[in-house]
Write a protein that holds these residues in place. Structure first.
Motif, mmCIF file in Angstrom:
data_model
loop_
_atom_site.group_PDB
_atom_site.id
_atom_site.type_symbol
_atom_site.label_atom_id
_atom_site.label_comp_id
_atom_site.label_asym_id
_atom_site.label_seq_id
_atom_site.Cartn_x
_atom_site.Cartn_y
_atom_site.Cartn_z
ATOM 1 N N GLU A 233 0.717 -0.987 -0.212
ATOM 2 C CA GLU A 233 -0.158 0.175 0.021
ATOM 3 C C GLU A 233 0.672 1.127 -0.017
ATOM 4 O O GLU A 233 0.966 2.473 -0.692
ATOM 5 C CB GLU A 233 -1.220 -0.105 1.302
ATOM 6 C CG GLU A 233 -2.009 1.072 1.157
ATOM 7 C CD GLU A 233 -3.128 0.553 2.568
ATOM 8 O OE1 GLU A 233 -3.574 1.741 3.041
ATOM 9 O OE2 GLU A 233 -3.231 -0.502 2.612
ATOM 10 N N PHE B 121 -2.853 10.108 2.200
ATOM 11 C CA PHE B 121 -3.180 8.271 1.564
ATOM 12 C C PHE B 121 -3.305 7.305 2.854
ATOM 13 O O PHE B 121 -2.976 6.331 3.466
ATOM 14 C CB PHE B 121 -2.114 7.980 0.725
ATOM 15 C CG PHE B 121 -1.445 9.052 -0.349
ATOM 16 C CD1 PHE B 121 -2.677 8.275 -1.723
ATOM 17 C CD2 PHE B 121 -0.711 9.697 -0.557
ATOM 18 C CE1 PHE B 121 -1.864 9.037 -3.187
ATOM 19 C CE2 PHE B 121 -0.747 10.418 -1.596
ATOM 20 C CZ PHE B 121 -1.059 9.648 -2.852
ATOM 21 N N SER C 55 1.303 4.741 -2.480
ATOM 22 C CA SER C 55 0.679 5.639 -2.618
ATOM 23 C C SER C 55 2.165 7.127 -2.350
ATOM 24 O O SER C 55 2.332 7.711 -3.594
ATOM 25 C CB SER C 55 0.474 5.504 -0.683
ATOM 26 O OG SER C 55 -0.330 5.317 -0.681
ATOM 27 N N LEU D 160 1.371 12.481 2.919
ATOM 28 C CA LEU D 160 1.355 10.330 3.467
ATOM 29 C C LEU D 160 0.337 10.470 4.170
ATOM 30 O O LEU D 160 -0.690 9.023 3.697
ATOM 31 C CB LEU D 160 2.721 9.654 2.824
ATOM 32 C CG LEU D 160 3.958 9.496 1.952
ATOM 33 C CD1 LEU D 160 5.110 8.899 2.263
ATOM 34 C CD2 LEU D 160 2.737 8.857 0.875
ATOM 35 N N LYS E 29 2.220 7.147 -6.827
ATOM 36 C CA LYS E 29 0.969 7.906 -6.727
ATOM 37 C C LYS E 29 1.153 9.649 -6.282
ATOM 38 O O LYS E 29 1.036 10.846 -7.278
ATOM 39 C CB LYS E 29 -0.475 8.132 -6.099
ATOM 40 C CG LYS E 29 -0.995 6.805 -6.562
ATOM 41 C CD LYS E 29 -2.234 6.415 -5.835
ATOM 42 C CE LYS E 29 -3.239 5.227 -6.428
ATOM 43 N NZ LYS E 29 -4.130 4.491 -5.293
#
Length: 598
Positions: free
Chosen positions: A308, A358, A312, A354, A315
Motif C-alpha cells: 500500500e 493516503f 501511495s 503520505l 501516486k
C-alpha cells in the motif's frame, strides 16, 4: 499563436507571488467574486497552513488589450530552495517570467538562483517591485539592487502591490508587449512536453503539457516517446480554475490530457507526446534528472502495509517528480523504501502528504546524504553509500568522500559574525564575502552537505533573527575523515539510527544521541543500556533503569540476609528478562536525533 503568452512567476519564499497571482486572476476576471479567496492557486491544505507554495500551478487567463483578445498561461511556482525542481519544470514550458522582489526585503538568495535558471532558458524577464505599500518598503534602494542584478533600466521595473492590486494593469500590459509569443509550426507532427501530472482516483492520471509543434485533437491516438506506450486522447482541454474540455489544442498552448492511464510508471515528467501514426523524430530536450540531496528510509508502521505504501509513493511521485525511491529492508524496521529528497522541508512535506492524502502512518529514519567509499582492493571504483549500513569494514576501506556544496548566504551586516561562526562550526570554509550595499552582505562558503541536512536552516534563521537567506548548489565530492557511529540498544545494533559522522564530532554527537534516547524510550521491566559505538569501541553509554517492584516490603525487621536473598532473586529474574526482552523504539526517537541542538 501570436495572441498566446506563456509565463511563470519566480521569487524568493514569501515575496508575494501567490497574492500577486490572485490579483492577475481578478484583473482578467478569470474567477468570479464567489470563487475568490486568498492564495487561490495554493489548493493543498498543507500550502494554506504553512503559507508556502509547494506545487507549481498552471492556470489560463483571457485578457483584452487594444481590442484584441490574448490568452495568458500563468504558472505560479514555489519559492523555497527545496522545491527548485518544480521551478525548473515550469520555466521549461514558458517564454517569459515575472521576477518579483519584495520592496521591504530586497533581493534574496533564492531570487538570484531562480533568475539564473530563467536566464539559462533564454526567458524574457519582467522585474516587479512588490509590496511597495508597506511602511517598511524601500523602493529606491531595492530598485538600484534590481538594476545592478539584471542590467535593466529603471523604467523597466514595475512597482506593484499584491495586496491592493496597484500596478497589475501595467504588469498585464508588459506581459503582452515584452514576452514573445511561442515559436512553433502548426503543420508539423505533434510534439508536446509533459511538465506536470496529477493523480485523480476516478479518472486516472491527468497529464499537463505544453504543445511545441502541431495540434492535439480529442480522440486522437497519441504516443508517449519515453515509454513507447500508445493511448487515445479521451479528453483534452485547458486549465481555468476548473478544467475546460476542448476539441483541439494548438501550438504554443498549455492544456491537460486524460486518457485513462492507471499505472503511475507509464507517465514520466519531461516526456514528449506525439501522434501515434505520424510520430515526430525528435524528443523535446526536457529538463535534467533530479539530483536528491538528502536520503532517508520511510517504513510502514505495520509491515503488512508495504504494498500500500508503494502504491501511495508512486501516486505521490506523479504529483511531485522530485521524489526518488528504491526498496530496502532494515533489521529493526522490516521492509520499506530508501527515499531521496531535495532537502529537509521537502522530506517533512512528503511525510505529511503520505499521512493526509493516503492515510499512511510511516516511520522515517535519520536522514543522511550519499557518500563514495573506496576499498583498498579497487581504489578506482567508488562504492555509493546511501545508507550507513552499506559502508565497508574500516580495515578494507581506503578512504571516504562526501558531497560538498557552495552555500550562498545573504544577510544584514549586523549578523555577519554569528553567521560565520555557525558555518565554521559546520565545517564550512569561507571563499568570498561581498558587500552588496553597506547594509547587506553576501557570504559564500564551501560546506559538507551532511552538515546542512539536520538543522542548519533553522539555526541560520535564529542567529540572523530571520533576515538571512540561503541557497546552495553542489560542487562535487571531497575526501573526508568519516566514521560510522552505531547505536546499540540492549546490546543490539539499531541500523535505522546509524549515522556517518566526521571524526571530530563523533564523540559529542554519540553522547547527545544516547542522552536523547534515554529521555524518549519508555522504561521497561529490565535495565536497558544505550551505547554509541565506533566499530567495537563504545564511546558513550546511558542506562535506562528498570521498573522495580519493592520485594522487601513484606520484611518487618529480622536479619538483613532475608532482604538480601529477596533482592538477589529479583536481580536474577531481571537478568533473564533482559536476555529475552525486546525494546520498542517510538517514532519520536528517530525524529529527535535531528534536533540534537535544541
Amino acid at each position: 499563436m501570436k495572441h498566446i503568452r506563456n509565463f511563470c512567476i519566480i521569487a524568493h519564499i514569501d515575496h508575494g507571488k501567490s497574492t500577486l497571482a490572485d490579483r492577475l486572476l481578478d484583473a482578467t476576471q478569470t474567477v468570479t467574486a464567489r470563487e475568490q479567496q486568498a492564495q487561490l492557486l495554493d489548493n493543498m491544505d498543507l500550502e494554506r497552513e504553512r503559507g508556502i507554495t509547494i506545487k507549481s500551478h498552471a492556470i489560463q487567463m483571457d485578457y483584452i488589450h487594444n481590442g484584441e483578445q490574448y490568452t495568458l498561461n500563468l504558472i505560479d511556482t514555489p519559492g523555497h530552495v527545496d522545491f527548485s525542481y518544480e521551478v525548473s519544470r515550469s520555466i521549461a514550458a514558458c517564454e517569459g517570467a515575472l521576477l518579483i522582489v519584495d520592496a521591504a526585503q530586497s533581493i534574496q538568495a533564492q531570487t538570484i538562483s531562480n533568475l539564473y535558471l530563467a536566464l539559462e532558458n533564454d526567458l524574457e524577464i519582467i522585474p516587479v517591485l512588490n509590496k511597495i505599500d508597506l511602511p517598511s518598503a524601500n523602493p529606491e534602494e531595492v530598485s538600484d539592487d534590481i538594476v545592478d542584478l539584471l542590467g535593466c533600466e529603471y523604467e523597466d521595473i514595475i512597482p506593484a502591490s499584491g495586496k491592493t492590486g496597484l500596478g497589475v494593469d501595467k504588469i498585464l500590459e508588459a506581459i503582452i508587449n515584452r514576452i514573445p509569443p511561442p515559436k512553433g509550426v502548426e503543420d508539423e507532427p505533434l510534439q508536446a512536453l509533459i511538465f506536470d501530472s496529477v493523480y485523480n482516483p476516478f479518472r486516472g492520471i491527468e497529464v499537463i503539457f505544453r504543445v511545441t509543434n502541431g495540434t492535439i485533437k480529442k480522440g486522437q491516438k497519441i504516443k508517449f516517446m519515453a515509454t513507447g506506450k500508445e493511448y487515445f486522447a479521451d479528453e483534452i482541454g485547458t486549465l481555468k480554475l476548473n478544467q475546460v474540455p476542448k476539441q483541439e489544442i494548438k501550438t504554443g498552448d498549455v492544456g491537460y490530457l486524460i486518457s485513462g492511464i492507471k499505472e503511475a510508471r507509464e507517465v514520466k515528467v519531461g516526456d514528449t507526446i506525439t501522434d501515434a501514426k505520424e510520430p515526430t523524430k525528435n524528443m523535446i530536450g526536457g529538463f535534467e534528472n533530479v539530483k536528491p540531496m538528502v536520503f532517508a528510509g520511510i517504513y510502514p508502521v505495520d509491515t503488512e502495509d508495504y504494498e500500500e505504501l508503494r502504491n501511495s509513493m508512486e501516486k505521490l511521485q506523479l504529483n511531485d517528480a522530485s521524489l526518488v525511491f528504491l526498496p530496502e529492508s532494515s533489521a529493526a524496521l522490516g521492509f520499506g523504501f530508501r527515499c531521496g529528497f531535495l532537502g529537509m522541508l521537502h522530506m517533512e512535506i512528503i511525510q505529511e502528504r503520505l499521512e493526509r492524502e493516503f492515510d499512511m502512518t510511516v516511520i522515517t529514519t535519520v536522514p543522511n546524504v550519499s557518500y563514495f567509499a573506496y576499498s583498498k582492493k579497487e581504489p578506482e571504483v567508488p562504492i555509493v553509500v546511501n545508507n550507513p549500513s552499506d559502508l565497508p569494514e574500516p580495515s578494507r576501506m581506503d578512504h571516504v568522500e562526501e558531497p560538498y556544496i557552495k552555500a550562498t548566504i545573504i544577510t544584514k551586516s549586523d549578523f555577519v559574525g554569528q553567521v560565520m561562526s555557525l558555518c565554521i562550526e559546520k565545517r564550512g570554509l569561507i571563499t568570498n564575502q561581498t558587500y552588496l550595499t553597506p547594509e547587506r552582505v553576501e557570504l559564500t562558503f564551501d560546506m559538507p552537505l551532511a552538515e546542512i541536512v539536520f538543522d542548519f536552516y533553522d539555526r541560520l534563521k535564529t542567529v540572523s533573527k530571520g533576515y538571512a537567506s540561503f541557497d546552495y548548489s553542489p560542487i562535487g565530492m571531497r575526501t573526508s575523515n568519516l566514521v560510522k557511529v552505531d547505536i546499540l540498544l540492549n546490546g543490539q545494533i539499531v541500523d535505522a539510527l546509524s549515522a556517518l559522522i566526521h571524526v571530530d564530532n563523533a564523540h559529542n554527537i554519540g553522547k547527545k544521541m544516547c542522552e536523547k534516547l534515554k529521555e524518549l524510550i519508555p522504561r521497561q521491566q529490565f535495565d536497558i543500556p544505550i551505547q554509541a559505538a565506533i566499530g567495537v569501541k563504545v564511546i558513550s553509554r546511558e542506562t535506562i533503569k528498570a521498573l522495580r517492584k519493592d520485594v522487601t516490603a513484606k520484611c518487618y525487621g529480622g536479619d538483613i540476609s532475608r532482604k538480601r536473598k529477596l533482592l538477589e532473586k529479583q536481580k536474577k529474574g531481571k537478568k533473564r528478562m533482559r536476555q529475552v526482552g525486546n525494546v520498542e523504539i517510538p517514532q519520536e526517537a528517530f525524529m529527535a536525533v535531528l534536533k540534537l541542538n535544541d
